[in-house]
Scaffold this motif. Structure first.
Motif, PDB file in Angstrom:
ATOM      1  N   GLU A 221       6.222 -61.096  67.387  1.00 23.48           N
ATOM      2  CA  GLU A 221       6.167 -62.209  68.298  1.00 23.48           C
ATOM      3  C   GLU A 221       6.187 -63.796  67.459  1.00 23.48           C
ATOM      4  O   GLU A 221       5.839 -63.881  66.281  1.00 23.48           O
ATOM      5  CB  GLU A 221       4.708 -62.013  69.003  1.00 23.48           C
ATOM      6  N   LYS A 222       6.830 -64.664  68.208  1.00 26.10           N
ATOM      7  CA  LYS A 222       6.781 -65.897  67.612  1.00 26.10           C
ATOM      8  C   LYS A 222       5.470 -66.381  67.139  1.00 26.10           C
ATOM      9  O   LYS A 222       4.690 -66.259  68.141  1.00 26.10           O
ATOM     10  CB  LYS A 222       7.540 -66.857  68.685  1.00 26.10           C
ATOM     11  N   GLY A 223       5.270 -67.040  66.068  1.00 28.73           N
ATOM     12  CA  GLY A 223       3.863 -67.236  65.757  1.00 28.73           C
ATOM     13  C   GLY A 223       3.005 -66.121  65.150  1.00 28.73           C
ATOM     14  O   GLY A 223       1.804 -66.511  64.440  1.00 28.73           O
ATOM     15  N   PHE A 224       3.676 -64.930  65.221  1.00 31.52           N
ATOM     16  CA  PHE A 224       2.741 -63.850  64.758  1.00 31.52           C
ATOM     17  C   PHE A 224       3.769 -63.131  63.655  1.00 31.52           C
ATOM     18  O   PHE A 224       4.236 -63.640  62.678  1.00 31.52           O
ATOM     19  CB  PHE A 224       2.248 -63.032  65.732  1.00 31.52           C
ATOM     20  N   PHE A 225       3.981 -61.750  63.683  1.00 33.42           N
ATOM     21  CA  PHE A 225       4.704 -61.149  62.736  1.00 33.42           C
ATOM     22  C   PHE A 225       6.317 -61.252  63.102  1.00 33.42           C
ATOM     23  O   PHE A 225       6.600 -61.086  64.474  1.00 33.42           O
ATOM     24  CB  PHE A 225       4.499 -59.792  62.763  1.00 33.42           C
ATOM     25  N   PRO A 226       6.838 -62.066  62.243  1.00 38.10           N
ATOM     26  CA  PRO A 226       8.262 -62.287  62.455  1.00 38.10           C
ATOM     27  C   PRO A 226       9.135 -61.190  62.522  1.00 38.10           C
ATOM     28  O   PRO A 226       9.085 -60.010  61.941  1.00 38.10           O
ATOM     29  CB  PRO A 226       8.641 -63.219  61.438  1.00 38.10           C
ATOM     30  N   VAL A 245       7.085 -47.744  66.609  1.00 38.90           N
ATOM     31  CA  VAL A 245       7.101 -48.467  68.047  1.00 38.90           C
ATOM     32  C   VAL A 245       6.955 -49.884  67.627  1.00 38.90           C
ATOM     33  O   VAL A 245       6.154 -50.266  66.800  1.00 38.90           O
ATOM     34  CB  VAL A 245       5.853 -47.861  68.738  1.00 38.90           C
ATOM     35  N   VAL A 246       7.316 -50.851  68.792  1.00 39.16           N
ATOM     36  CA  VAL A 246       7.160 -52.253  68.678  1.00 39.16           C
ATOM     37  C   VAL A 246       6.599 -52.781  69.604  1.00 39.16           C
ATOM     38  O   VAL A 246       6.816 -52.462  71.081  1.00 39.16           O
ATOM     39  CB  VAL A 246       8.464 -52.854  68.298  1.00 39.16           C
ATOM     40  N   HIS A 247       5.558 -53.813  69.469  1.00 38.29           N
ATOM     41  CA  HIS A 247       5.110 -54.559  70.583  1.00 38.29           C
ATOM     42  C   HIS A 247       5.997 -55.743  70.625  1.00 38.29           C
ATOM     43  O   HIS A 247       6.233 -56.373  69.676  1.00 38.29           O
ATOM     44  CB  HIS A 247       3.722 -55.178  70.155  1.00 38.29           C
ATOM     45  N   ALA A 248       6.715 -55.837  71.896  1.00 39.50           N
ATOM     46  CA  ALA A 248       7.951 -56.590  71.866  1.00 39.50           C
ATOM     47  C   ALA A 248       7.980 -57.587  72.827  1.00 39.50           C
ATOM     48  O   ALA A 248       7.717 -57.279  74.084  1.00 39.50           O
ATOM     49  CB  ALA A 248       9.084 -55.509  71.750  1.00 39.50           C
ATOM     50  N   ASP A 249       8.604 -58.858  72.686  1.00 40.57           N
ATOM     51  CA  ASP A 249       8.818 -59.693  73.638  1.00 40.57           C
ATOM     52  C   ASP A 249       7.691 -59.659  74.701  1.00 40.57           C
ATOM     53  O   ASP A 249       8.194 -59.795  75.949  1.00 40.57           O
ATOM     54  CB  ASP A 249      10.160 -59.247  74.137  1.00 40.57           C
ATOM     55  N   GLN A 250       6.695 -59.961  74.126  1.00 38.44           N
ATOM     56  CA  GLN A 250       5.343 -60.355  75.516  1.00 38.44           C
ATOM     57  C   GLN A 250       5.273 -61.657  75.688  1.00 38.44           C
ATOM     58  O   GLN A 250       5.147 -62.063  76.884  1.00 38.44           O
ATOM     59  CB  GLN A 250       4.470 -59.844  75.099  1.00 38.44           C
ATOM     60  N   LEU A 251       5.150 -62.406  74.840  1.00 39.26           N
ATOM     61  CA  LEU A 251       5.077 -63.988  75.173  1.00 39.26           C
ATOM     62  C   LEU A 251       6.217 -64.761  75.007  1.00 39.26           C
ATOM     63  O   LEU A 251       6.357 -65.858  75.857  1.00 39.26           O
ATOM     64  CB  LEU A 251       3.989 -64.437  74.311  1.00 39.26           C
ATOM     65  N   THR A 252       7.244 -64.397  74.442  1.00 37.09           N
ATOM     66  CA  THR A 252       8.465 -65.194  74.067  1.00 37.09           C
ATOM     67  C   THR A 252       9.521 -64.233  73.581  1.00 37.09           C
ATOM     68  O   THR A 252       9.173 -63.076  73.344  1.00 37.09           O
ATOM     69  CB  THR A 252       8.477 -66.304  72.937  1.00 37.09           C
ATOM     70  N   LEU A 253      10.633 -64.336  74.049  1.00 40.57           N
ATOM     71  CA  LEU A 253      11.922 -63.298  73.633  1.00 40.57           C
ATOM     72  C   LEU A 253      11.953 -63.726  72.051  1.00 40.57           C
ATOM     73  O   LEU A 253      12.859 -64.840  71.642  1.00 40.57           O
ATOM     74  CB  LEU A 253      13.081 -64.051  74.464  1.00 40.57           C
ATOM     75  N   GLY A 255      12.923 -61.131  69.712  1.00 42.41           N
ATOM     76  CA  GLY A 255      13.769 -60.012  69.179  1.00 42.41           C
ATOM     77  C   GLY A 255      12.962 -58.730  68.944  1.00 42.41           C
ATOM     78  O   GLY A 255      13.462 -57.753  68.322  1.00 42.41           O
ATOM     79  N   GLY A 256      11.818 -58.609  69.399  1.00 41.88           N
ATOM     80  CA  GLY A 256      11.183 -57.306  69.306  1.00 41.88           C
ATOM     81  C   GLY A 256      12.114 -56.227  69.745  1.00 41.88           C
ATOM     82  O   GLY A 256      12.206 -54.979  68.988  1.00 41.88           O
ATOM     83  N   ALA A 257      12.525 -56.393  70.887  1.00 43.27           N
ATOM     84  CA  ALA A 257      13.418 -55.029  71.361  1.00 43.27           C
ATOM     85  C   ALA A 257      14.511 -54.702  70.817  1.00 43.27           C
ATOM     86  O   ALA A 257      14.855 -53.766  70.463  1.00 43.27           O
ATOM     87  CB  ALA A 257      13.594 -55.439  73.139  1.00 43.27           C
ATOM     88  N   ASP A 258      15.198 -55.704  70.092  1.00 45.56           N
ATOM     89  CA  ASP A 258      16.242 -55.701  69.407  1.00 45.56           C
ATOM     90  C   ASP A 258      15.893 -55.075  68.021  1.00 45.56           C
ATOM     91  O   ASP A 258      16.577 -54.083  67.737  1.00 45.56           O
ATOM     92  CB  ASP A 258      16.919 -56.865  69.032  1.00 45.56           C
ATOM     93  N   VAL A 259      14.886 -55.299  67.373  1.00 48.32           N
ATOM     94  CA  VAL A 259      14.604 -54.669  66.341  1.00 48.32           C
ATOM     95  C   VAL A 259      13.909 -53.249  66.764  1.00 48.32           C
ATOM     96  O   VAL A 259      14.436 -52.226  65.990  1.00 48.32           O
ATOM     97  CB  VAL A 259      13.091 -55.370  65.815  1.00 48.32           C
ATOM     98  N   ALA A 260      13.386 -53.011  67.773  1.00 44.27           N
ATOM     99  CA  ALA A 260      13.084 -51.416  68.175  1.00 44.27           C
ATOM    100  C   ALA A 260      14.316 -50.577  68.128  1.00 44.27           C
ATOM    101  O   ALA A 260      14.567 -49.524  67.718  1.00 44.27           O
ATOM    102  CB  ALA A 260      12.379 -51.623  69.550  1.00 44.27           C
TER     103      ALA A 260
END
Ligand SMILES: [Zn+2]
Length: 412
Positions: A221-226, A245-253, A255-260
């Motif tokens: 997440e932006k501001g957390f793990f890049p 597994v990835v906690h992805a794109d919860q607060l902002t877009l 790139g978590g889903a792309d990483v997953a």
């Protein structure tokens, strides 16, 4: 010892949903049989068919024989995303947040994940196992037969291992253990990158050696793990033989889903902020979209685009995200109800998401999530019809719950 379930009024096998790999679910994919029977032995399903046609070979003297007249039977629920192991609670923080105190102010007063971290580090293995077991039992009473549990509230080697050991000691359903060291930045580290380096070099090999988790999760997440450092960390985990597994794109877009998708993760979880582009890519990938609407309710934010994901052909799962901060609930019924009310999922889609979809998210689709010959005898018996699931607040009580052919809740 085997047993026969005969005269099941309505049996939902979800075989159709399993054949479609949990994608684009329709009512016919619930694969409903009436006046059905199921034969169980050695923890597995041996036979399913009309109650009047049970093969003679299964009527053995030593076997039990249950008459399920009036009952509905369906696959046990798979709860695929929980932060089960932590000490204390954050009820006072909930009150503050609800009265308009800002997140920064709460953090300054010692709230947030780090307050749970302090209590979890201080807790004994026995205390964590005992509170964890109570929570497991509460999930089981709702029909959960497979349960994922994450570590992630200790954030150092010694105490994260203690949390994973607590998960290993839990009893009842099939447990899946996930290491979420990359949940937040502990005070001992200056940057997220430094902390990931420590996790990758020191902690992951130890988790592997002790066989305390099969999966590695990270909060990107932006501001957390890049995203970039997160991807490197997950690649390291893959090279050690872990699933990811990835906690992805919860607060902002971010790139978590792309990483997953790039690392071949089993699931991307939350996915509130994804756009049409990510939806299309997820639909063509093997990554399961795990949606967590109870967290969205508590966060008072929007809900994920479940309908668009489903229509595009993505595989969707639902889960509670049970945790002391952003989703302090274990209520599967609430999750399914929110999926219907706020995300406009159909009831068959909700049922499939909590069985077949969630089984895929845990890579257990060949064993659980649907009922067919050779699969694990994990099932739930209820007195109501299936149409009454995820309908009333509170939901129908479960009459009996079986995991691997053994009753783990209720009675028949
Ligand atoms: Zn979570």
């Amino acid at each position: 010892m085997g047993f026969i379930l005969k005269n099941i009024s309505t049996l939902l096998t979800l075989e159709g949903a399993a054949k479609k790999q949990g994608r684009r679910i329709e009512e016919s994919d619930l694969s409903i049989q009436t006046k059905a029977a199921m034969v169980v032995d050695k923890g597995q399903i041996q036979w399913i068919g009309p109650s009047g046609k049970i093969p003679k070979e299964y009527f053995k003297k030593s076997w039990a024989d249950y008459d399920l007249k009036g009952l509905t039977v369906l696959p046990g629920f798979v709860e695929c995303h929980t932060h089960l192991i932590f000490a204390g609670h954050r009820a006072a923080e909930f009150e503050l947040k609800n009265q308009g105190v800002s997140y920064q102010e709460i953090a300054a007063r010692g709230g947030g994940i780090l307050s749970t971290m302090k209590q979890t580090r201080a807790a004994s293995l026995a205390a964590l196992t005992a509170s964890g077991q109570k929570r497991v039992d509460h999930f089981v009473s709702q029909g959960v037969t497979t349960l994922e549990a994450k570590s992630g509230y200790a954030l150092n080697l010694k105490d994260e291992m203690k949390c994973l050991q607590a998960i290993r000691d839990l009893k009842g359903p099939r447990m899946v253990s996930t290491f979420l060291g990359a949940h937040a930045l502990p005070p001992e580290y200056g940057t997220y990158e430094e902390y990931l380096e420590y996790l990758g070099q020191k902690v992951l090999p130890e988790v592997k050696k002790k066989k305390l988790a099969e999966r590695i999760d990270i909060f990107i997440e932006k501001g957390f793990f890049p995203a970039e450092a997160g991807e490197k960390y997950l690649q390291k985990a893959r090279s050690l033989g872990f699933e990811t597994v990835v906690h992805a794109d919860q607060l902002t877009l971010s790139g978590g889903a792309d990483v997953a998708m790039r690392v071949g993760a089993l699931s991307g979880d939350h996915l509130l902020q994804i756009t049409e582009k990510e939806i299309k890519k997820l639909a063509q990938s093997e990554v399961t979209s795990v949606l967590l609407p109870a967290a969205d309710l508590y966060m008072r934010c929007k809900y994920p685009a479940a309908k668009e994901l489903i229509e595009a052909g993505a595989r969707v799962a639902l889960a509670t995200d049970f945790n002391p901060g952003t989703s302090p609930t274990q209520d599967l019924n609430l999750v399914g109800l929110l999926a219907r009310l706020e995300m406009k999922m159909t009831l068959p889609q909700v049922i499939a998401a909590y069985t077949v979809g969630a089984a895929y998210a845990l890579n257990l689709q060949n064993e659980v999530g649907s009922l067919s010959i050779g699969k694990s005898a994990d099932f739930v018996c209820i007195e109501e019809g299936w149409e009454e699931l995820f309908y009333g607040i509170g939901g129908p009580a479960k009459k009996a719950v079986f995991s691997r052919g053994k009753k783990i809740f209720g009675k028949l």
